[in-house]
Design a protein around this motif. Structure first.
Motif, PDB file in Angstrom:
ATOM      1  N   MET A  57       0.609  -0.725  -0.126  1.00 56.34           N
ATOM      2  CA  MET A  57       0.395   0.030   0.093  1.00 56.34           C
ATOM      3  C   MET A  57       0.905   1.464  -0.671  1.00 56.34           C
ATOM      4  O   MET A  57       1.726   1.290   1.059  1.00 56.34           O
ATOM      5  N   LEU A  58       0.555   2.262  -0.445  1.00 58.52           N
ATOM      6  CA  LEU A  58       1.323   3.278  -0.263  1.00 58.52           C
ATOM      7  C   LEU A  58       2.996   3.027  -0.769  1.00 58.52           C
ATOM      8  O   LEU A  58       3.373   2.094  -2.029  1.00 58.52           O
ATOM      9  N   ILE A  59       3.480   3.450  -0.421  1.00 56.12           N
ATOM     10  CA  ILE A  59       4.579   3.067  -0.364  1.00 56.12           C
ATOM     11  C   ILE A  59       5.812   2.082   0.836  1.00 56.12           C
ATOM     12  O   ILE A  59       6.190   1.855   1.035  1.00 56.12           O
ATOM     13  N   ILE A  60       4.832   1.037   1.031  1.00 52.99           N
ATOM     14  CA  ILE A  60       5.111  -0.033   2.085  1.00 52.99           C
ATOM     15  C   ILE A  60       4.522  -0.730   1.638  1.00 52.99           C
ATOM     16  O   ILE A  60       3.636  -1.604   0.923  1.00 52.99           O
ATOM     17  N   ASP A  61       5.934  -2.128   1.771  1.00 51.20           N
ATOM     18  CA  ASP A  61       6.099  -3.228   1.484  1.00 51.20           C
ATOM     19  C   ASP A  61       5.590  -4.033   2.031  1.00 51.20           C
ATOM     20  O   ASP A  61       4.814  -5.010   1.334  1.00 51.20           O
ATOM     21  N   ARG A  62       5.822  -3.897   3.415  1.00 54.21           N
ATOM     22  CA  ARG A  62       5.517  -4.847   4.321  1.00 54.21           C
ATOM     23  C   ARG A  62       5.042  -4.290   5.739  1.00 54.21           C
ATOM     24  O   ARG A  62       6.625  -3.909   6.221  1.00 54.21           O
ATOM     25  N   LEU A  63       4.336  -4.114   6.538  1.00 52.85           N
ATOM     26  CA  LEU A  63       4.353  -3.219   8.201  1.00 52.85           C
ATOM     27  C   LEU A  63       3.398  -4.357   8.295  1.00 52.85           C
ATOM     28  O   LEU A  63       2.573  -4.158   8.742  1.00 52.85           O
ATOM     29  N   GLU A  64       4.010  -4.547   9.739  1.00 53.97           N
ATOM     30  CA  GLU A  64       2.764  -4.908  10.918  1.00 53.97           C
ATOM     31  C   GLU A  64       3.051  -4.981  12.474  1.00 53.97           C
ATOM     32  O   GLU A  64       3.957  -4.384  13.085  1.00 53.97           O
ATOM     33  N   MET A  65       2.234  -3.798  12.191  1.00 58.01           N
ATOM     34  CA  MET A  65       1.982  -2.884  14.025  1.00 58.01           C
ATOM     35  C   MET A  65       1.173  -3.876  15.117  1.00 58.01           C
ATOM     36  O   MET A  65       0.527  -4.466  14.842  1.00 58.01           O
TER      37      MET A  65
END
Length: 378
Positions: free
Chosen positions: A10-18
């Motif tokens: 999404m947008l500039i995020i490849d993969r992020l888990e918070m």
């Protein structure tokens, strides 16, 4: 409580888990660090508008997954039950939404596909998003009336106005519908009166078409049979078989005494034959009388049958439905005759509804004016 947020492509995020802890969680960072991107992704999974530009460049599909802890008495459970998802809701609710490059999105709640509307309805019970300019709404005149009503405690007056307005709108619709119906009937008054007069003069009855048709066929068949029976009677009568057999008997009688008894049997048989022939002639004659058909009666039956069928074709109904059709036309004429009274009654109802609305609106205005003074001094 939001427990985790997983973002992919999404947008500039490849993969992020918070992962979030109970209580207050704070995200800080410089301008451009991506805080707004996280809010955009959260808004997307909560039912915000899907756009193709949310997808990371080069990716085929983006996805955001949000996991919420759900207490047993959480108001979101009512939304889940209404959407038919209540049985899938345990201690957590998993929202997942996908987006493709053409802007199409697909939403899931606990791995069951749902509409964007259902997702938004659920999200309203799960998350509240506030911004730094939330107080700007106080400057919007469209919200001032709600603020004033809340301060004035005018819920009862508002409800009275809503009910009075609904009554007024209903009265207006009823009057407009009655006026339109009356105008339509008046436009075809001549046709209605002519059609009713024509139907009343003929007075067709249910089942009459079939009865007349059967009578006509029977009378026509009797006419055809009678011709053959009449010819048979003529062949049997004094100018037919009876005369021939009688002549044969007389000729034999003149020579019987010279035939030395050889003609006695034949003469006796001819006598019996004449007797049987007479009985046959009487039976045929009785049948002929029974088959007698009055041409005028046949014509009358046919005329009425064709008149009923012609009228049915004219009005586009079945012959058996003519009586009911006529009754419907009479009711429309009755509505025309009583339409003026109905309009006066409905107009009176509209006037009463308008007066009721003005009274309710005046009471609400009085309360608002009184509260506005207090609010201005507060």
């Amino acid at each position: 409580m939001l427990r985790s947020l997983d973002i992919r492509d999404m947008l500039i995020i490849d993969r992020l888990e918070m992962l979030f802890d109970p209580g207050l969680n704070v995200l800080t960072g410089e301008t451009g660090a991506g805080k707004s991107i996280l809010l955009d992704c959260l808004g997307f999974v909560l039912g915000g508008r899907g756009r193709g530009d949310l997808l990371r460049a080069g990716a085929g599909q983006g996805a955001v997954t949000a996991v919420f802890d759900l207490a047993p008495d959480h108001p979101a459970r009512a939304v889940l039950d209404e959407a038919g998802l209540g049985g899938d809701a345990g201690d957590e609710v998993i929202l997942r939404r996908l987006v493709t490059a053409d802007g199409r999105s697909t939403a899931f709640v606990n791995d069951r596909r749902v509409s964007a509307e259902a997702l938004r309805g659920l999200a309203e019970r799960l998350v509240e998003i506030h911004g730094q300019h939330d107080d700007g709404g106080l400057l919007n005149p469209r919200g001032h009336r709600q603020l004033l009503d809340a301060f004035a405690g005018s819920a009862a007056e508002l409800e009275a106005v809503r009910r009075a307005w609904g009554t007024l709108q209903g009265a207006r619709r009823d009057l407009a519908a009655a006026e339109a119906a009356l105008a339509a009937v008046r436009a075809e008054e001549d046709y209605l009166r002519h059609a009713v007069d024509e139907l009343d003069r003929l007075a067709p009855q249910p089942g009459e078409d079939a009865s007349l048709d059967a009578t006509r066929r029977s009378m026509q068949a009797a006419g055809r049979i009678r011709d053959d029976v009449a010819r048979a009677l003529q062949a049997l009568g004094p100018n037919g078989a009876e005369a021939l057999i009688g002549d044969a008997g007389r000729w034999l009688d003149t020579v019987a005494d010279r035939a030395e008894g050889r003609l006695d049997g034949a003469i006796a048989a001819l006598g019996r034959c004449l007797t049987e022939l007479g009985e046959a002639s009487q039976g045929v004659e009785r049948c002929l009388e029974a088959l007698s058909v009055d041409p005028a009666a046949l014509e009358a039956v046919a005329d009425r049958l064709f008149a009923i069928r012609g009228l049915a074709r004219k009005h586009g109904v079945a012959p058996d439905d003519l009586a009911g059709f006529a009754e419907g036309l009479r009711q429309r004429l009755a509505a025309l005759d009583g339409g003026a009274d109905d309009l006066r009654r409905l107009a009176g109802g509209l006037a009463a509804a308008e007066a009721g609305y003005r009274t309710a609106a005046a009471a609400l205005s009085d309360r608002r004016r009184a509260a506005a003074g207090r609010l201005d001094r507060a």
